[in-house]
Design a protein around this motif. Sequence first.
Motif, PDB file in Angstrom:
ATOM      1  N   LYS A  88       0.831  -1.210   0.000  1.00 57.85           N
ATOM      2  CA  LYS A  88       0.000   0.000   0.000  1.00 57.85           C
ATOM      3  C   LYS A  88       0.862   1.255   0.000  1.00 57.85           C
ATOM      4  CE  LYS A  88      -4.045  -2.038   2.266  1.00 57.85           C
ATOM      5  NZ  LYS A  88      -4.936  -1.966   3.444  1.00 57.85           N
ATOM      6  N   GLU A  89       1.949   1.253   0.765  1.00 58.66           N
ATOM      7  CA  GLU A  89       2.839   2.413   0.794  1.00 58.66           C
ATOM      8  C   GLU A  89       3.515   2.614  -0.561  1.00 58.66           C
ATOM      9  OE1 GLU A  89       5.554   1.974   3.978  1.00 58.66           O
ATOM     10  OE2 GLU A  89       4.082   2.501   5.516  1.00 58.66           O
ATOM     11  N   THR A  90       3.863   1.517  -1.217  1.00 54.58           N
ATOM     12  CA  THR A  90       4.479   1.628  -2.539  1.00 54.58           C
ATOM     13  C   THR A  90       3.482   2.160  -3.558  1.00 54.58           C
ATOM     14  OG1 THR A  90       5.908  -0.236  -1.992  1.00 54.58           O
ATOM     15  CG2 THR A  90       5.769   0.390  -4.305  1.00 54.58           C
ATOM     16  N   LEU A  91       2.244   1.695  -3.493  1.00 56.28           N
ATOM     17  CA  LEU A  91       1.212   2.185  -4.414  1.00 56.28           C
ATOM     18  C   LEU A  91       0.896   3.661  -4.189  1.00 56.28           C
ATOM     19  CD1 LEU A  91      -1.280  -0.839  -4.383  1.00 56.28           C
ATOM     20  CD2 LEU A  91       0.234  -0.146  -6.246  1.00 56.28           C
ATOM     21  N   SER A  92       1.099   4.137  -2.963  1.00 57.70           N
ATOM     22  CA  SER A  92       0.808   5.548  -2.678  1.00 57.70           C
ATOM     23  C   SER A  92       1.741   6.489  -3.430  1.00 57.70           C
ATOM     24  CB  SER A  92       0.915   5.811  -1.178  1.00 57.70           C
ATOM     25  OG  SER A  92       2.254   5.645  -0.731  1.00 57.70           O
ATOM     26  N   GLN A  93       2.872   5.974  -3.939  1.00 57.33           N
ATOM     27  CA  GLN A  93       3.791   6.838  -4.684  1.00 57.33           C
ATOM     28  C   GLN A  93       3.221   7.280  -6.027  1.00 57.33           C
ATOM     29  OE1 GLN A  93       7.651   5.014  -4.989  1.00 57.33           O
ATOM     30  NE2 GLN A  93       7.718   4.437  -2.831  1.00 57.33           N
ATOM     31  N   VAL A  94       2.269   6.539  -6.568  1.00 58.81           N
ATOM     32  CA  VAL A  94       1.678   6.912  -7.856  1.00 58.81           C
ATOM     33  C   VAL A  94       0.454   7.788  -7.685  1.00 58.81           C
ATOM     34  CG1 VAL A  94       2.523   4.796  -8.907  1.00 58.81           C
ATOM     35  CG2 VAL A  94       0.231   4.834  -7.936  1.00 58.81           C
ATOM     36  N   TYR A  95       0.037   8.039  -6.450  1.00 54.23           N
ATOM     37  CA  TYR A  95      -1.112   8.894  -6.206  1.00 54.23           C
ATOM     38  C   TYR A  95      -0.691  10.365  -6.290  1.00 54.23           C
ATOM     39  CZ  TYR A  95      -3.215   4.620  -4.353  1.00 54.23           C
ATOM     40  OH  TYR A  95      -3.688   3.361  -4.196  1.00 54.23           O
ATOM     41  N   PRO A  96      -1.601  11.260  -6.656  1.00 56.27           N
ATOM     42  CA  PRO A  96      -1.263  12.690  -6.682  1.00 56.27           C
ATOM     43  C   PRO A  96      -1.025  13.233  -5.272  1.00 56.27           C
ATOM     44  CG  PRO A  96      -3.582  12.347  -7.208  1.00 56.27           C
ATOM     45  CD  PRO A  96      -2.954  10.987  -7.166  1.00 56.27           C
ATOM     46  N   GLN A  97      -0.151  14.237  -5.195  1.00 56.19           N
ATOM     47  CA  GLN A  97       0.184  14.859  -3.923  1.00 56.19           C
ATOM     48  C   GLN A  97      -0.182  16.340  -3.960  1.00 56.19           C
ATOM     49  OE1 GLN A  97       4.318  14.163  -3.217  1.00 56.19           O
ATOM     50  NE2 GLN A  97       4.082  11.942  -3.006  1.00 56.19           N
ATOM     51  N   ILE A  98      -0.690  16.823  -2.859  1.00 52.87           N
ATOM     52  CA  ILE A  98      -1.113  18.222  -2.734  1.00 52.87           C
ATOM     53  C   ILE A  98      -0.075  18.973  -1.917  1.00 52.87           C
ATOM     54  CG2 ILE A  98      -2.884  19.795  -1.896  1.00 52.87           C
ATOM     55  CD1 ILE A  98      -4.916  17.584  -2.263  1.00 52.87           C
ATOM     56  N   THR A  99       0.385  20.092  -2.434  1.00 52.84           N
ATOM     57  CA  THR A  99       1.315  20.960  -1.704  1.00 52.84           C
ATOM     58  C   THR A  99       0.720  22.364  -1.626  1.00 52.84           C
ATOM     59  OG1 THR A  99       2.503  21.472  -3.752  1.00 52.84           O
ATOM     60  CG2 THR A  99       3.346  19.654  -2.413  1.00 52.84           C
ATOM     61  N   ALA A 100       1.038  23.078  -0.568  1.00 46.99           N
ATOM     62  CA  ALA A 100       0.503  24.426  -0.357  1.00 46.99           C
ATOM     63  C   ALA A 100       1.636  25.372   0.023  1.00 46.99           C
ATOM     64  CB  ALA A 100      -0.567  24.421   0.727  1.00 46.99           C
ATOM     65  N   ASN A 101       1.490  26.615  -0.360  1.00 46.46           N
ATOM     66  CA  ASN A 101       2.483  27.642  -0.054  1.00 46.46           C
ATOM     67  C   ASN A 101       1.749  28.906   0.378  1.00 46.46           C
ATOM     68  OD1 ASN A 101       4.831  29.067   0.219  1.00 46.46           O
ATOM     69  ND2 ASN A 101       4.972  29.590  -1.954  1.00 46.46           N
ATOM     70  N   ILE A 102       2.139  29.439   1.525  1.00 49.36           N
ATOM     71  CA  ILE A 102       1.524  30.665   2.063  1.00 49.36           C
ATOM     72  C   ILE A 102       2.603  31.729   2.196  1.00 49.36           C
ATOM     73  CG2 ILE A 102       0.301  31.675   4.014  1.00 49.36           C
ATOM     74  CD1 ILE A 102      -0.884  28.959   4.585  1.00 49.36           C
ATOM     75  N   GLU A 103       2.314  32.914   1.668  1.00 50.33           N
ATOM     76  CA  GLU A 103       3.251  34.031   1.720  1.00 50.33           C
ATOM     77  C   GLU A 103       2.548  35.235   2.327  1.00 50.33           C
ATOM     78  OE1 GLU A 103       6.194  36.589  -1.247  1.00 50.33           O
ATOM     79  OE2 GLU A 103       4.760  35.118  -2.058  1.00 50.33           O
ATOM     80  N   ASN A 104       3.160  35.813   3.358  1.00 51.87           N
ATOM     81  CA  ASN A 104       2.594  36.961   4.061  1.00 51.87           C
ATOM     82  C   ASN A 104       3.632  38.075   4.075  1.00 51.87           C
ATOM     83  OD1 ASN A 104       1.127  38.696   5.626  1.00 51.87           O
ATOM     84  ND2 ASN A 104       1.435  37.564   7.544  1.00 51.87           N
ATOM     85  N   ARG A 105       3.314  39.202   3.475  1.00 53.67           N
ATOM     86  CA  ARG A 105       4.220  40.345   3.407  1.00 53.67           C
ATOM     87  C   ARG A 105       3.534  41.600   3.937  1.00 53.67           C
ATOM     88  NH1 ARG A 105       7.007  39.973  -2.620  1.00 53.67           N
ATOM     89  NH2 ARG A 105       8.014  37.906  -2.324  1.00 53.67           N
ATOM     90  N   SER A 106       4.319  42.418   4.610  1.00 51.33           N
ATOM     91  CA  SER A 106       3.842  43.735   5.063  1.00 51.33           C
ATOM     92  C   SER A 106       4.786  44.809   4.515  1.00 51.33           C
ATOM     93  CB  SER A 106       3.811  43.795   6.594  1.00 51.33           C
ATOM     94  OG  SER A 106       5.108  43.617   7.120  1.00 51.33           O
ATOM     95  N   ASN A 136       0.448  17.632  -7.653  1.00 47.22           N
ATOM     96  CA  ASN A 136       1.558  17.006  -8.373  1.00 47.22           C
ATOM     97  C   ASN A 136       1.250  15.538  -8.634  1.00 47.22           C
ATOM     98  OD1 ASN A 136       3.025  19.431  -8.154  1.00 47.22           O
ATOM     99  ND2 ASN A 136       3.789  18.846  -6.126  1.00 47.22           N
ATOM    100  N   GLN A 137       1.507  15.117  -9.851  1.00 49.47           N
ATOM    101  CA  GLN A 137       1.303  13.730 -10.244  1.00 49.47           C
ATOM    102  C   GLN A 137       2.544  13.237 -10.982  1.00 49.47           C
ATOM    103  OE1 GLN A 137      -1.380  11.382  -9.892  1.00 49.47           O
ATOM    104  NE2 GLN A 137       0.322  10.137 -10.577  1.00 49.47           N
ATOM    105  N   ILE A 138       3.121  12.140 -10.477  1.00 48.86           N
ATOM    106  CA  ILE A 138       4.306  11.566 -11.114  1.00 48.86           C
ATOM    107  C   ILE A 138       3.873  10.832 -12.377  1.00 48.86           C
ATOM    108  CG2 ILE A 138       6.211   9.957 -10.851  1.00 48.86           C
ATOM    109  CD1 ILE A 138       6.149  10.477  -7.877  1.00 48.86           C
ATOM    110  N   LEU A 139       4.448  11.224 -13.501  1.00 49.14           N
ATOM    111  CA  LEU A 139       4.111  10.601 -14.774  1.00 49.14           C
ATOM    112  C   LEU A 139       5.136   9.561 -15.207  1.00 49.14           C
ATOM    113  CD1 LEU A 139       2.896  13.748 -16.744  1.00 49.14           C
ATOM    114  CD2 LEU A 139       1.521  12.077 -15.484  1.00 49.14           C
ATOM    115  N   TRP A 140       6.401   9.782 -14.908  1.00 48.07           N
ATOM    116  CA  TRP A 140       7.428   8.834 -15.354  1.00 48.07           C
ATOM    117  C   TRP A 140       8.584   8.861 -14.365  1.00 48.07           C
ATOM    118  CZ3 TRP A 140      12.545   9.253 -17.338  1.00 48.07           C
ATOM    119  CH2 TRP A 140      13.036   8.091 -17.947  1.00 48.07           C
ATOM    120  N   THR A 141       9.011   7.684 -13.937  1.00 46.67           N
ATOM    121  CA  THR A 141      10.129   7.565 -13.000  1.00 46.67           C
ATOM    122  C   THR A 141      11.211   6.629 -13.518  1.00 46.67           C
ATOM    123  OG1 THR A 141       9.017   5.758 -11.832  1.00 46.67           O
ATOM    124  CG2 THR A 141       8.639   8.004 -11.013  1.00 46.67           C
ATOM    125  N   GLY A 142      11.182   6.337 -14.770  1.00 46.22           N
ATOM    126  CA  GLY A 142      12.186   5.434 -15.312  1.00 46.22           C
ATOM    127  C   GLY A 142      11.983   3.990 -14.903  1.00 46.22           C
TER     128      GLY A 142
END
Length: 259
Positions: A88-106, A136-142
Motif C-alpha cells: 500500500k505504501e508503494t502504491l501511494s507513490q503513484v497517487y497525486p500529492q497536494i502541496t501548499a504555499n503561504i506568503e505573508n508580506r507587510s 503534483n502527479q508523477i508521470l514517469w520515474t524510469g
Amino acid sequence: MNKGLAIGSRQKVLECIDHVNACRLAVGSIFIACCQLSLLFCAFSAGISYAEPVHNLTLQEAVRIGLENSRELRIAELQQALTKVSLKETLSQVYPQITANIENRSYKSYKTYSEASPTPATLGEGYNNNLSLSLNQILWTGGKVSWAIAYANKAVKISLLKVEQAKDEAVCKITTSYWNLKKSVELKKACQKRVDYTGSIMEIASLKYKEGLIPEVELMKQEVNLACAKEGLIKASCREKVAKDNLKSLLKIEEEIVI
C-alpha cells in the motif's frame, strides 16, 4: 489586528497541510510498529495454555488447538500483513500529492529625511497575503515505481505461500505426533495384556512346580518370559510419555492429554 488574523490563518492552513501529508503514512507506520511488536511477542511468548485437562482428544481438535497456538503460523501471518502494508505504501507513490504555499508580506512607505521634516512621514502601510495550492502527479520515474510495485506484489505472494507452508507443516507435525501417541497407547495396552497373561502362566507354573508336576527349568522359563513382558511394558510406557510430551509441546498445553 488584520496582521494577527493573517498570521493565525497561515498557521491553521499549515497545520492542515501537515496533517494531510502525515495521514497517508501514519496509519501504515502505526500498523507496522504494532506488527513488529507482535512478532517480538510471538517470538518470546511461551504460547497459550488451556486451563482444563484435555480428555478424549480427537485429531481434528488437536489440529485446531495446534493451529491456534502455533507461533510459526502467527509470525508468518504477521509478516504477510507487513508485506500488504508495504504494498500500500508503494502504491501511494503513484497517487497525486497536494502541496501548499503561504506568503505573508507587510510594507510601509516613508519620506526621506529633510531639514524641514526631521522625522520620516509615513505615506502608507499594508499587508499582502498569498496562498497557493498545487497538485503534483508523477508521470514517469524510469520504471523505479513500477519495479517497486512488482516487487511488493511478489513479496505479498511469497508471504501467502509461507503462511500456507507454516500451516501445512504444523498440521503434518501435529498429525504425526498424534498418531505416534495413539500407537504408543495401543502398544502399552498390548504390553499390559501380555504382562497379565504371562503373570497368570507364571502362577500356574509355580503351583505345578510345587506339586512336582514340572521341572525347575520350566518355572525359570516362565520367570524369564514374565520379566521380558514387564520390560516391554516399561518401554511402551516410556514411548507413550515421550509421544505425549511431544504432542503437548506442539499444542502448547501443559495439562494431561487423554486419547
